[in-house]
Design an enzyme around this catalytic site. Structure first.
Site, PDB file in Angstrom:
ATOM      1  N   ASN A   9       0.631  -0.850   0.223  1.00 43.18           N
ATOM      2  CA  ASN A   9      -0.008   0.150   0.376  1.00 43.18           C
ATOM      3  C   ASN A   9       0.995   1.145   0.332  1.00 43.18           C
ATOM      4  O   ASN A   9       1.459   1.923   1.253  1.00 43.18           O
ATOM      5  CB  ASN A   9      -1.144  -0.089   1.075  1.00 43.18           C
ATOM      6  CG  ASN A   9      -1.911   1.175   1.207  1.00 43.18           C
ATOM      7  OD1 ASN A   9      -1.257   1.609   0.172  1.00 43.18           O
ATOM      8  ND2 ASN A   9      -2.562   0.843   2.686  1.00 43.18           N
ATOM      9  N   TRP A  10       0.881   1.750  -1.192  1.00 48.26           N
ATOM     10  CA  TRP A  10       1.601   2.925  -0.849  1.00 48.26           C
ATOM     11  C   TRP A  10       1.200   4.154  -0.863  1.00 48.26           C
ATOM     12  O   TRP A  10       1.873   5.507  -0.548  1.00 48.26           O
ATOM     13  CB  TRP A  10       2.191   3.097  -2.764  1.00 48.26           C
ATOM     14  CG  TRP A  10       3.484   2.221  -3.315  1.00 48.26           C
ATOM     15  CD1 TRP A  10       3.775   0.702  -2.800  1.00 48.26           C
ATOM     16  CD2 TRP A  10       3.600   1.618  -4.870  1.00 48.26           C
ATOM     17  NE1 TRP A  10       4.372   0.634  -3.630  1.00 48.26           N
ATOM     18  CE2 TRP A  10       4.020   0.858  -4.874  1.00 48.26           C
ATOM     19  CE3 TRP A  10       3.223   2.640  -6.050  1.00 48.26           C
ATOM     20  CZ2 TRP A  10       4.829  -0.127  -5.610  1.00 48.26           C
ATOM     21  CZ3 TRP A  10       3.832   2.334  -7.315  1.00 48.26           C
ATOM     22  CH2 TRP A  10       4.669   1.276  -6.829  1.00 48.26           C
ATOM     23  N   LYS A  11       0.287   4.769   0.054  1.00 48.60           N
ATOM     24  CA  LYS A  11      -0.305   5.064   0.354  1.00 48.60           C
ATOM     25  C   LYS A  11      -0.096   6.549  -0.617  1.00 48.60           C
ATOM     26  O   LYS A  11      -0.046   6.813  -1.430  1.00 48.60           O
ATOM     27  CB  LYS A  11       0.118   5.245   2.450  1.00 48.60           C
ATOM     28  CG  LYS A  11      -0.170   4.022   2.525  1.00 48.60           C
ATOM     29  CD  LYS A  11       0.275   4.240   4.075  1.00 48.60           C
ATOM     30  CE  LYS A  11       0.256   2.977   4.438  1.00 48.60           C
ATOM     31  NZ  LYS A  11       0.197   2.974   6.266  1.00 48.60           N
ATOM     32  N   HIS A  94      -9.250   1.289   5.300  1.00 44.13           N
ATOM     33  CA  HIS A  94      -7.759   1.226   5.969  1.00 44.13           C
ATOM     34  C   HIS A  94      -8.034   2.260   7.573  1.00 44.13           C
ATOM     35  O   HIS A  94      -8.765   2.790   6.963  1.00 44.13           O
ATOM     36  CB  HIS A  94      -7.156   1.897   4.843  1.00 44.13           C
ATOM     37  CG  HIS A  94      -5.142   1.746   5.396  1.00 44.13           C
ATOM     38  ND1 HIS A  94      -4.560   2.694   6.595  1.00 44.13           N
ATOM     39  CD2 HIS A  94      -4.464   0.697   5.435  1.00 44.13           C
ATOM     40  CE1 HIS A  94      -3.289   2.473   6.355  1.00 44.13           C
ATOM     41  NE2 HIS A  94      -3.312   1.369   6.510  1.00 44.13           N
ATOM     42  N   GLU A  96      -6.050   3.983   8.172  1.00 46.42           N
ATOM     43  CA  GLU A  96      -6.066   6.251   7.808  1.00 46.42           C
ATOM     44  C   GLU A  96      -7.538   6.727   7.692  1.00 46.42           C
ATOM     45  O   GLU A  96      -7.832   7.903   7.363  1.00 46.42           O
ATOM     46  CB  GLU A  96      -4.749   6.180   6.755  1.00 46.42           C
ATOM     47  CG  GLU A  96      -3.683   5.972   7.517  1.00 46.42           C
ATOM     48  CD  GLU A  96      -2.531   5.377   7.600  1.00 46.42           C
ATOM     49  OE1 GLU A  96      -2.114   4.740   5.836  1.00 46.42           O
ATOM     50  OE2 GLU A  96      -1.511   4.591   7.754  1.00 46.42           O
ATOM     51  N   GLU A 166      -4.862  -5.272  10.699  1.00 43.08           N
ATOM     52  CA  GLU A 166      -3.516  -4.255  10.930  1.00 43.08           C
ATOM     53  C   GLU A 166      -4.213  -3.748  12.373  1.00 43.08           C
ATOM     54  O   GLU A 166      -4.934  -2.800  12.606  1.00 43.08           O
ATOM     55  CB  GLU A 166      -3.950  -2.785   9.906  1.00 43.08           C
ATOM     56  CG  GLU A 166      -3.351  -3.337   8.940  1.00 43.08           C
ATOM     57  CD  GLU A 166      -3.210  -2.369   7.582  1.00 43.08           C
ATOM     58  OE1 GLU A 166      -1.901  -2.957   6.692  1.00 43.08           O
ATOM     59  OE2 GLU A 166      -3.536  -1.641   7.218  1.00 43.08           O
ATOM     60  N   GLY A 172       3.149   2.331  10.069  1.00 39.40           N
ATOM     61  CA  GLY A 172       4.081   2.936  10.317  1.00 39.40           C
ATOM     62  C   GLY A 172       4.441   3.418  11.794  1.00 39.40           C
ATOM     63  O   GLY A 172       5.983   4.081  11.653  1.00 39.40           O
ATOM     64  N   SER A 212       4.187  -2.362  10.341  1.00 47.25           N
ATOM     65  CA  SER A 212       5.808  -2.062  10.297  1.00 47.25           C
ATOM     66  C   SER A 212       6.474  -3.823  10.119  1.00 47.25           C
ATOM     67  O   SER A 212       7.189  -4.028  11.004  1.00 47.25           O
ATOM     68  CB  SER A 212       5.753  -2.099  12.063  1.00 47.25           C
ATOM     69  OG  SER A 212       5.757  -0.576  11.968  1.00 47.25           O
ATOM     70  N   GLY A 233       2.951  -1.583   4.253  1.00 46.51           N
ATOM     71  CA  GLY A 233       2.758   1.057   3.889  1.00 46.51           C
ATOM     72  C   GLY A 233       4.775   0.966   3.542  1.00 46.51           C
ATOM     73  O   GLY A 233       5.277   0.546   1.773  1.00 46.51           O
ATOM     74  N   GLY A 234       5.075   1.270   4.337  1.00 47.02           N
ATOM     75  CA  GLY A 234       6.893   1.452   4.339  1.00 47.02           C
ATOM     76  C   GLY A 234       7.562   0.839   3.727  1.00 47.02           C
ATOM     77  O   GLY A 234       8.166   1.349   2.816  1.00 47.02           O
TER      78      GLY A 234
HETATM   79  O1  G3H Z   1      -1.199  -0.623   4.399  1.00 46.60           O
HETATM   80  C1  G3H Z   1      -0.288  -0.469   4.946  1.00 46.60           C
HETATM   81  C2  G3H Z   1       0.002  -0.948   7.015  1.00 46.60           C
HETATM   82  O2  G3H Z   1      -0.650   0.752   6.726  1.00 46.60           O
HETATM   83  C3  G3H Z   1       1.038  -1.125   7.161  1.00 46.60           C
HETATM   84  O3  G3H Z   1       1.573   0.285   7.156  1.00 46.60           O
HETATM   85  P1  G3H Z   1       3.314   0.335   7.552  1.00 46.60           P
HETATM   86  O4  G3H Z   1       4.306  -1.355   7.126  1.00 46.60           O
HETATM   87  O5  G3H Z   1       4.051   1.173   6.860  1.00 46.60           O
HETATM   88  O6  G3H Z   1       3.223   0.047   9.886  1.00 46.60           O
END
Ligand code: G3H
Length: 249
Positions: A9-11, A94, A96, A166, A172, A212, A233-234
């Site tokens: 997920n590149w957000k 999600h 967020e 999650e 994050g 994470s 994510g990151g």
């Molecule tokens: O969509 C992905 C998640 O929010 C995990 O994000 P993260 O791997 O940066 O903690």
């Protein structure tokens, strides 16, 4: 046998040029794997991403979609718009979106129904906040998120759903749920679905862990029997890290 899935997920990251670079790096470095690999770039880059990955096994998915068919919803994207550009999987729920855009269980339930009506696969996210975990309410919270958004669905709908647990406190933050905490919650989720529906649905559904996940911890998390992959994510923003996570499954 349920699918193993690794989704990135590149957000709200990567401009057009950066998106193209990352996509071509991933396409070139994608290891041979039985797992489904997905990436969710920002909306403005979806069309380009679908074209770039035409000859790749990597699937392009959306980060969000609206519940309405069309209409006066400024800034939103419909299911048909996604289908029109060749996308048939969307992330819904999600944390967020829940936290910053006020998406309630009720709104999410509507989005899920619309997606499934349109034959769009749903990658449904949910998970508890830190205070829920500290107060020991995490199982109750997760159960109610599932129940409110998904348990009105007919049994046949579940073949188009993938779950992503999650815990919000691990997103994050660099703080990951331990493999044991992830396994404990995933087993609980599977049992909750089994109780609400049946064991075939519970055993057939892929439950991803997100929060994470990094190259250094992915293997241990993915080794747990009820963890069927990850929503990353990151670490999905760096080709070598994402590839290492795919290799870990
Ligand atoms: O969509 C992905 C998640 O929010 C995990 O994000 P993260 O791997 O940066 O903690």
């Amino acid at each position: 046998m349920r699918s193993k899935i690794v989704a990135g997920n590149w957000k709200m990251n990567k401009n057009l040029a950066q998106t193209e670079t990352l996509l071509s790096e991933l396409a070139a470095k994608l290891p041979d794997t039985d797992a489904e690999v997905m990436v969710a770039p920002a909306y403005v880059n979806l069309v380009g991403a679908v074209h770039s990955l035409e000859d790749s096994k990597i699937e392009v998915i959306a980060q969000n979609m609206h519940f309405a068919e069309s209409g006066a919803y400024t800034g939103e994207i419909s299911a048909d718009m996604l289908l029109d550009i060749g996308i048939d999987t969307a992330i819904i729920g999600h944390s967020e979106r829940r936290a910053y855009f006020g998406e309630t269980d009720e709104v999410l339930a509507k989005k899920v129904v619309t997606a499934l009506d349109k034959n769009i696969r749903v990658l449904f996210c949910f998970g508890e906040e830190l205070e829920d975990r500290k107060s020991g309410n995490h199982f109750k919270v997760v159960e109610s998120q599932l129940k409110n958004a998904l348990f009105s669905l007919e049994a046949s709908a579940w073949s188009k759903i993938v779950l992503a647990y999650e815990p919000v406190w691990a997103i994050g933050t660099g703080e990951t749920a331990s493999p044991e905490q992830a396994q404990e919650m995933h087993a609980f989720i599977r049992k909750t679905i089994g109780d609400a529906y049946n064991s075939a649905i519970a055993n057939g559904i892929s439950i991803l862990y997100g929060g994470s996940v990094k190259p250094g911890n992915a293997k241990e998390i993915f080794s747990k029997p009820d963890v069927d992959g990850g929503l990353i994510g990151g670490a999905s923003l760096v080709a070598d890290d994402f590839v290492a996570i795919i290799k870990a499954i």
